[in-house]
Design a protein around this motif. Structure first.
Motif, short mmCIF file in Angstrom:
data_model
loop_
_atom_site.label_atom_id
_atom_site.label_comp_id
_atom_site.label_asym_id
_atom_site.label_seq_id
_atom_site.Cartn_x
_atom_site.Cartn_y
_atom_site.Cartn_z
N LYS A 47 -47.07 36.10 -23.43
CA LYS A 47 -48.07 37.15 -23.65
C LYS A 47 -47.92 38.24 -22.60
N MET A 48 -47.67 37.84 -21.36
CA MET A 48 -47.49 38.81 -20.29
C MET A 48 -46.26 39.67 -20.56
N GLU A 49 -45.19 39.06 -21.05
CA GLU A 49 -43.98 39.81 -21.38
C GLU A 49 -44.24 40.82 -22.50
N GLU A 50 -45.02 40.39 -23.48
CA GLU A 50 -45.39 41.26 -24.59
C GLU A 50 -46.18 42.48 -24.08
N ILE A 51 -47.11 42.22 -23.19
CA ILE A 51 -47.93 43.31 -22.66
C ILE A 51 -47.10 44.22 -21.75
N GLU A 52 -46.17 43.64 -21.00
CA GLU A 52 -45.28 44.46 -20.17
C GLU A 52 -44.47 45.41 -21.03
N SER A 53 -44.00 44.94 -22.16
CA SER A 53 -43.25 45.81 -23.08
C SER A 53 -44.14 46.95 -23.58
N LYS A 54 -45.37 46.61 -23.87
CA LYS A 54 -46.32 47.63 -24.34
C LYS A 54 -46.61 48.64 -23.23
N ILE A 55 -46.70 48.15 -21.99
CA ILE A 55 -46.94 49.05 -20.85
C ILE A 55 -45.78 50.02 -20.69
N VAL A 56 -44.55 49.52 -20.85
CA VAL A 56 -43.38 50.40 -20.74
C VAL A 56 -43.44 51.49 -21.82
N ALA A 57 -43.79 51.10 -23.04
CA ALA A 57 -43.90 52.08 -24.12
C ALA A 57 -45.01 53.09 -23.83
N LEU A 58 -46.13 52.60 -23.32
CA LEU A 58 -47.25 53.51 -23.00
C LEU A 58 -46.90 54.43 -21.83
N GLU A 59 -46.12 53.94 -20.87
CA GLU A 59 -45.68 54.81 -19.77
C GLU A 59 -44.81 55.94 -20.31
N MET A 60 -43.95 55.62 -21.27
CA MET A 60 -43.12 56.66 -21.88
C MET A 60 -43.98 57.68 -22.63
N ILE A 61 -44.95 57.20 -23.37
CA ILE A 61 -45.85 58.10 -24.09
C ILE A 61 -46.60 59.00 -23.11
N PHE A 62 -47.07 58.41 -22.02
CA PHE A 62 -47.79 59.16 -20.99
C PHE A 62 -46.88 60.23 -20.38
N ASP A 63 -45.65 59.85 -20.04
CA ASP A 63 -44.71 60.82 -19.46
C ASP A 63 -44.39 61.94 -20.45
N GLU A 64 -44.23 61.58 -21.72
CA GLU A 64 -43.97 62.60 -22.75
C GLU A 64 -45.16 63.53 -22.91
N ALA A 65 -46.37 62.97 -22.87
CA ALA A 65 -47.57 63.80 -23.00
C ALA A 65 -47.68 64.76 -21.82
N GLN A 66 -47.37 64.27 -20.61
CA GLN A 66 -47.40 65.14 -19.44
C GLN A 66 -46.37 66.25 -19.56
#
Length: 157
Positions: A47-66
């Protein structure tokens, strides 16, 4: 509701329980069985690995939004310089205010905030799972130590 009211609401929602109350009620907390401990030790890392993957995707979305926000702001900043040339927006403050009032700029800034919020929520969830995993690992270690001591004592009986 302005920002001060929203911050006050969050402060009021915080639940603080004195440590004495927690210690007094510790016997009423649910206990983990050995099977539950084993299941958690097995499932939490996935579950932690799954959430880490989601965090990486969200970091990319955040960087793209910035990045998009900076591009939109820059585009309107260039337009404001053209307005400076036509004597509409003479001061830097007026041009900055004009840029910040543009609907596309505001939407881009809101998108950055939404992406940051989603990222922070997932990071909070990951941190909670990580703390739970550490606690379960400690419980498993204590159970293992207890069983070892019991086995050792049985040899002398």
């Amino acid at each position: 509701m302005d920002i001060d009211e929203r911050l006050q609401t969050v402060e009021e929602e915080k639940l603080t329980v004195p440590i004495e109350v927690l210690l007094k009620n510790i016997d009423f907390l649910p206990k983990l069985s050995i099977e539950q401990t084993e299941k958690l030790l097995t499932s939490l890392p996935y579950k932690m690995e799954e959430i880490e993957s989601k965090i990486v995707a969200l970091e990319m979305i955040f960087d793209e939004a910035q990045s998009r926000c900076k591009r939109v702001e820059s585009h309107y900043k260039l337009l404001s310089i053209a307005k400076k040339q036509s004597k509409e927006l003479l001061s830097e403050g007026d041009r900055t205010a004009w840029v910040n009032c543009q609907e596309e700029v505001q939407k881009a800034q809101d998108d950055v905030l939404k992406a940051k919020k989603a990222l922070k929520e997932e990071q909070t969830l990951f941190n909670r799972l990580e703390r739970n995993f550490i606690a379960v690992r400690k419980i498993a270690s204590l159970v293992n130590l207890t069983n070892t001591v019991i086995d050792e004592s049985q040899r002398y009986v």
